[in-house]
Design a protein around this motif. Sequence first.
Motif, short mmCIF file in Angstrom:
data_model
loop_
_atom_site.label_atom_id
_atom_site.label_comp_id
_atom_site.label_asym_id
_atom_site.label_seq_id
_atom_site.Cartn_x
_atom_site.Cartn_y
_atom_site.Cartn_z
N ARG A 356 0.98 -1.16 -0.07
CA ARG A 356 -0.10 0.02 -0.06
C ARG A 356 0.80 1.25 -0.01
N ALA A 357 1.84 1.29 0.70
CA ALA A 357 2.99 2.22 0.66
C ALA A 357 3.45 2.48 -0.55
N ARG A 358 3.92 1.69 -1.23
CA ARG A 358 4.35 1.78 -2.39
C ARG A 358 3.33 2.30 -3.65
N HIS A 359 2.06 1.79 -3.23
CA HIS A 359 0.97 2.25 -4.39
C HIS A 359 0.79 3.88 -4.08
N ALA A 360 0.71 4.06 -2.88
CA ALA A 360 0.41 5.56 -2.55
C ALA A 360 1.58 6.39 -3.17
N GLN A 361 2.91 6.05 -3.15
CA GLN A 361 3.79 6.63 -3.38
C GLN A 361 3.92 6.75 -4.96
N LEU A 362 3.48 5.76 -5.52
CA LEU A 362 3.39 5.91 -7.10
C LEU A 362 2.47 6.94 -7.50
N VAL A 363 0.92 6.69 -6.93
CA VAL A 363 0.04 7.54 -7.22
C VAL A 363 0.30 8.99 -6.82
N ALA A 364 0.86 9.25 -5.88
CA ALA A 364 1.35 10.55 -5.51
C ALA A 364 2.37 11.11 -6.48
N GLN A 365 3.17 10.39 -6.72
CA GLN A 365 4.05 11.01 -8.10
C GLN A 365 3.44 11.21 -9.18
N ALA A 366 2.66 10.37 -9.81
CA ALA A 366 1.76 10.75 -10.80
C ALA A 366 0.71 11.79 -10.63
N ARG A 367 0.23 12.00 -9.61
CA ARG A 367 -0.55 13.41 -9.27
C ARG A 367 0.16 14.49 -9.40
N GLU A 368 1.45 14.27 -8.83
CA GLU A 368 2.14 15.54 -8.74
C GLU A 368 2.48 15.91 -10.18
N VAL A 369 2.82 15.05 -11.22
CA VAL A 369 3.17 15.45 -12.53
C VAL A 369 1.82 15.87 -13.21
N LEU A 370 0.77 15.51 -12.97
CA LEU A 370 -0.49 15.73 -13.46
C LEU A 370 -0.91 17.09 -13.14
N ASP A 371 -0.72 17.50 -11.55
CA ASP A 371 -1.03 18.75 -11.20
C ASP A 371 -0.16 19.90 -11.87
N ARG A 372 0.95 19.49 -11.86
CA ARG A 372 2.15 20.35 -12.75
C ARG A 372 1.44 20.86 -13.93
#
Length: 660
Positions: A356-372
Motif C-alpha cells: 500500500r505504501a508503494r502504491h500511494a507513493q506511485l499515485v502521489a508521483q503521478a498526481r504531482e506530474v498531472l498537477d504540474r
Amino acid sequence: MTAELVRGQNHPLSRTRLEIRVSAGTPVVAGATVGDENGRVPGIDGVAHPGTPSMPGLEVSRQAAAGHRLAVDLDALPDTVHRVSVLLALPDAGGPARFGAVAAPFVAVTGLDGTEIASYTLTGLESETAVVAVELYRRQGAWKVRAVGQGYAGGLAELLADQGLAEAHRLAGNIQEAVAGGLARSVAAPPPRTDDTDRSRRPVAPGPDHGATAPRPAADPVPQPPLGAGPADPPTTAGPSTTAGPPTLPSADGPVDYRHPRRQHAAPPAPPPAAPPSAPGEPARPVAGDATGWSMDERLYNQVWGMFEDLARSVAAYRSAVDFAESRREKEVDQALSDPRNRIGGGSDAARDAARARHAQLVAQAREVLDRDVTQLAAEADVVEPALPAAYARWDNPVWHAYRVPMEIPMALRLGDLHLPEADGVSIPMLVRLPLERGLWIDSGRSGAFDDTFADPRQRAHLAVETAVAHAARMLAVYPPGEFTVHVVDAAGAGASALAPLADHDVLAAPPARGAAGTAESLTRLTQRVDLVQMALRGGAPDALPPGFDTSQQLLIVNDFPHGFDDRAVNQLRYLADEGPSVGVHLMMVADREESAAYGPLLDPLWRSLLRLTPVPDDHLADPWVGHAWTYDPAVVPPGSRVLHDVLARVAAARRGDGR
C-alpha cells in the motif's frame, strides 16, 4: 533527476543538444521524422533514415543494431519544424517478425555528457513491426519530450503514411534496402560515460490501453478538424485559400463558395508573440496566440486544440500510472499471501502495508506530474480565454458587448466547453469548424444532470430549445449579413416561448412552421434546394439555378421531434442530414432520444449522423486519441443577461441594411 515516462506523459527539455539512446533486445532500424505543428512530414526530405542519415539538426544510424545513438540539435532545426518523432522498426530480412516477441525497447534522452533527462520503456507491443517511440515537440517556445509508443502492424510504410507521406511505401522500401546493404555507421561517438552515469534498463508503468478507457458505445466523438490534430493549415502563399471542396455556384452578386471562406492577405503572417521571460527553472509564461497560424484567429484556434491534446495526454498518463500502481499492489499482495512463511508472525500484514505504501507513493508521483501540467494549462487558459474572438468566446466574454456583424466567416464556432474530472480547474473551449460538417442533436431527454435537476419533462424540453436558440444565434452572429438563414419547424408550438428571441427580432426566414402541413412544406422546400444544388454541381451547369436562388447557408431547427412527422418526413430528415451539409443545408434537432426511439431502425441512422449535445453538463463526448469521456458544458447565455437579444438586434439591423 531522470523522469521515467509512461505512454502519453511529457517532460520539459532543459537542453537543446541531445542524444537519444535506444536499447533493444534485437537489431532494429532507427530513424526520425520532422513535422510541422500538425505533425505532418513535408516530404521524404523530412525523414532521416539509414539511407539518408543526416539533415540539419538531426543524425541517425546507418545500420540496424540493438543499440543506437541519435544526435539532435534543436537549435539547428528549421523554424518550420515543431516535432521530431523517433521511429523504430524491425528489419525485413531475418530476425523476429514482431516487437511482441522481443524484450521491450528502451529509449533515453540524454545530454551530450550522458546525463539522462527522460526515459521510456515501450511496453505493451504485440504484432507491431514499427513504432513511434518518443517525440520532441515545441510548445510555447520551449521543447518537451513525450512518450508515444504508437505501434504499427503494417510496418514502416503504415507508420510513414500515418504521418502524411504520399511516398510512404517507396520510402519504406528504400530504408529496408539501405539496411540490407550494410552501410557503415556515420554517427560520431558521444563523449564517454562514467560508470556512475550509466544505467540498465528499468521497467516503468505500461502505457494506457486505448481500448480500456473507451466510453460507452453511445458516446459521440469530439468534433475534430479535417485531417486530424486540429490546427489549421495556413496557405503557402498570400492570397485566397485553395482548400479542396465542391465547385462554386455563381449568383447575381458573384460566385458562391461552400468551402471554407477565402481570406486575402497582403503579406505572410507575423511570427507568434514571444512568451514573457520567466525565472530559471520555471515553465514559460503562457501567451495568447503563441501557436502558428496565418491570422490571430488561426493561432488561437490552433492553441486551443493544442491545449486539448495536452490535457488529454496528461490525464491519460496519470490514469495509466494509477492503473499500473494498482496492478502492482495487487500482485505484491497476492505474492505475499501465497507465501506460507508470511502467515506466521504477521508477515502478511507487513507485506500489505508495504504494498500500500508503494502504491500511494506511485499515485502521489503521478498526481504531482498531472498537477504540474494542469497548473500550466490553467494559466494558459486564463490568458487565452479573454483574447478569444466572438465566435470562440463564451457569452459572458466582454467581446460580445463590442460585437459588430462580421464581413467574413470565422474558421470555427464555439459550442461549449470540455472538462475531465481529474482536472476540474481547466476548461477547454469546444470548437467546430465552419461550415458545419454534420448537424446537431440537442437531447431534451433524461441525461446526466437531468435526472436530478428536472422532474418536469416540460422544463427539460424548454431548456433544450433555449440551448438550440443560443447556438443558432451564435451562428447568425458570426456570418456576414445574408449569408446564413434559419428555418424553424415547431409542429405543436411547444417551443414558442423559447424560440421568441429569434422570432421577435425577425431573423428567421419565415415564422416557425406549425402542424403536419407546415412541417411537410418546410422539409420539401429544403430537400428540393439540396436536389437543385446537387444537380447543378454534378452537371456542371450552375447557370441552371433559378433566378434569385438563395445561396446562403441554411439551418433547419426541428423542435419536439417526432411530433407531426410521418415516415416520409423522417426520410426527408435523413436525406437532409446526409446530403445537406455538402451544399450548405444543416439540421439542428431538438428531441428526446427515448421518445424518438419509437421509429426504431428507421431513426437510428439519423441520430447517429448528428453530433449529440445536451443542455446540461454530461460526460458523453469521446476523443479519438485516448478515448476519454469528456464532460460537455453547453454554451448557454448567463441568467438575466441581455447579450443574446442585443446581438440578434444588431444582426437584424445588418440584414435590413440600416446599420450595425
